[in-house]
Enzyme design. Structure first.
Site, short mmCIF file in Angstrom:
data_model
loop_
_atom_site.label_atom_id
_atom_site.label_comp_id
_atom_site.label_asym_id
_atom_site.label_seq_id
_atom_site.Cartn_x
_atom_site.Cartn_y
_atom_site.Cartn_z
CG ASP A 1 -0.21 -0.02 2.52
OD1 ASP A 1 1.04 0.02 2.52
OD2 ASP A 1 -0.88 -0.05 3.58
NE ARG B 1 9.25 38.91 -19.92
CZ ARG B 1 8.79 37.68 -19.69
NH1 ARG B 1 8.42 36.92 -20.68
NH2 ARG B 1 8.73 37.21 -18.46
N GLY C 1 16.31 23.70 -17.19
CA GLY C 1 15.96 24.91 -17.94
C GLY C 1 16.84 26.10 -17.59
CB THR C 2 17.89 27.51 -14.31
OG1 THR C 2 16.55 27.54 -13.84
CG2 THR C 2 18.67 28.71 -13.81
CB SER D 1 14.88 20.61 -11.10
OG SER D 1 13.75 19.79 -11.10
CE LYS E 1 16.12 33.81 -14.48
NZ LYS E 1 15.43 33.39 -13.29
CD GLU F 1 0.79 2.13 6.14
OE1 GLU F 1 1.28 1.22 6.83
OE2 GLU F 1 -0.34 2.60 6.35
C1 R5P Z 1 16.17 27.90 -8.13
O1 R5P Z 1 16.06 28.94 -7.52
C2 R5P Z 1 17.31 26.96 -7.96
O2 R5P Z 1 18.44 27.54 -7.41
C3 R5P Z 1 17.66 26.33 -9.29
O3 R5P Z 1 18.17 27.34 -10.15
C4 R5P Z 1 16.46 25.73 -9.91
O4 R5P Z 1 15.83 24.87 -9.01
C5 R5P Z 1 16.82 24.96 -11.16
O5 R5P Z 1 15.66 24.40 -11.68
P1 R5P Z 1 15.58 23.94 -13.19
O6 R5P Z 1 16.74 23.03 -13.44
O7 R5P Z 1 14.26 23.26 -13.29
O8 R5P Z 1 15.65 25.18 -14.04
#
Ligand code: R5P
Length: 295
Positions: free
Chosen positions: A34, A195, A227-228, A224, A193, A36
């Site tokens: 389940d 735009r 993208g950044t 993560s 950044k 746990e």
């Molecule tokens: C955000 O403030 C963190 O310091 C990282 O820049 C962010 O979590 C990176 O996320 P991702 O790889 O999705 O752009």
């Protein structure tokens, strides 16, 4: 001192114990059908300082709950001091209420560890160190944030990046680039950044710094989606940088992140074993063991 790696940090916990010259006592665990978690401590802990090593990835919720069960069990069974080593502390990015009604996730996780019986919390490159200062006062937990940036920079130096320019994705994270620059030489800065007025797309650029023909490294706490970092790498290449590396403490590399960063032009990507992946080239075991020596 007894070192007990949790299910999410069996390898790193073992390395930390080895560095300290102790046996490792991984907890016995199981996940029921389940969902746990079941946890059993595998060594007597009465009167001992017990070090629980448990990162909170790839399943942050399960990682946190397992750690809470470990900490509480140790305290119930008479441990004198419980040290929570959480190399990657999930929920640390939600450290404030950005929108009305949001949960304070970081505060909640840290308060739970405190309530479960944790005495100390050791983390690596937490998203915002200031938030931990606040939580130290709020909970009474002994909290230490270690930075692996000098080790990442040392690794890159060994790969020929001596003198490279160190960068953080934004001004708030500049301390990461500064720490790396102390090892690499070559100076540090951060991205802004911009735009695009026509397309509305966000681009990242470094202002007032000549990067043509220079090597550069982007340092971040977490990668993560990638993208950044990809936007930062692309920005550096657009500004004429020669070789570009991407380095982070916690490489989550979700959904094609590695490819995204390579496609943007990265020559090298490196992370640590706070989250174990094929890009974990630097271990935090020594860094954490050195801190545990002080306890
Ligand atoms: C955000 O403030 C963190 O310091 C990282 O820049 C962010 O979590 C990176 O996320 P991702 O790889 O999705 O752009």
């Amino acid at each position: 001192m007894i070192v007990m790696p949790g299910p999410a940090s069996l390898e790193l916990g073992g390395k930390i114990a080895e560095k300290l010259g102790f046996d490792s006592h991984p907890v016995d665990h199981r996940v029921f059908p389940d969902g746990e978690s079941y946890i059993r401590l595998t060594a007597p802990v009465e009167g001992e300082t017990v070090v629980m090593v448990q990162t909170t990835f790839p399943n942050p919720d399960r990682g946190v709950v397992q750690l809470l069960l470990m900490v509480r069990a140790a305290k119930d069974l008479g441990a004198e001091r419980v040290v929570c080593v959480v190399p990657y502390l999930a929920y640390s990015r939600q450290d404030k209420r950005f929108r009305e009604g949001e949960a304070l996730s970081l505060d909640t996780v840290v308060a739970l560890l405190d309530d479960a019986g944790g005495d100390d919390l050791i983390v690596v490159d937490v998203h915002n160190e200031e938030s931990l200062e606040r939580l130290k006062v709020k909970t009474g937990l002994g909290i230490v944030n270690l930075s692996v940036m000098p080790l990442l920079a040392g690794h890159l130096k060994g790969l020929g990046f001596r003198g490279a320019f160190s960068l953080s994705p934004d001004e708030g994270a500049k301390h990461l680039a500064d720490a790396a620059a102390r090892v690499l030489g070559g100076g540090s800065g951060f991205f802004e950044k911009i735009r695009d007025r026509k397309t509305g797309e966000i681009e990242m650029a470094v202002k007032d710094i000549e990067l043509v023909g220079k090597d550069a490294v982007v340092f971040d706490d977490i990668i993560s989606s990638g993208g950044t970092t990809a936007a930062a790498v692309r920005g550096l290449k657009n500004q004429g940088a020669k070789r570009v590396a991407a380095a982070c403490a916690h490489g989550l590399f979700m959904g094609g992140a590695e490819e995204r960063i390579r496609d943007a032009g990265a020559d090298l990507i490196v992370s640590t074993d706070t989250v174990l992946t094929s890009l974990s080239r630097v271990t935090v075991a020594g860094l954490i063991a050195d801190q545990l020596y002080k306890i």
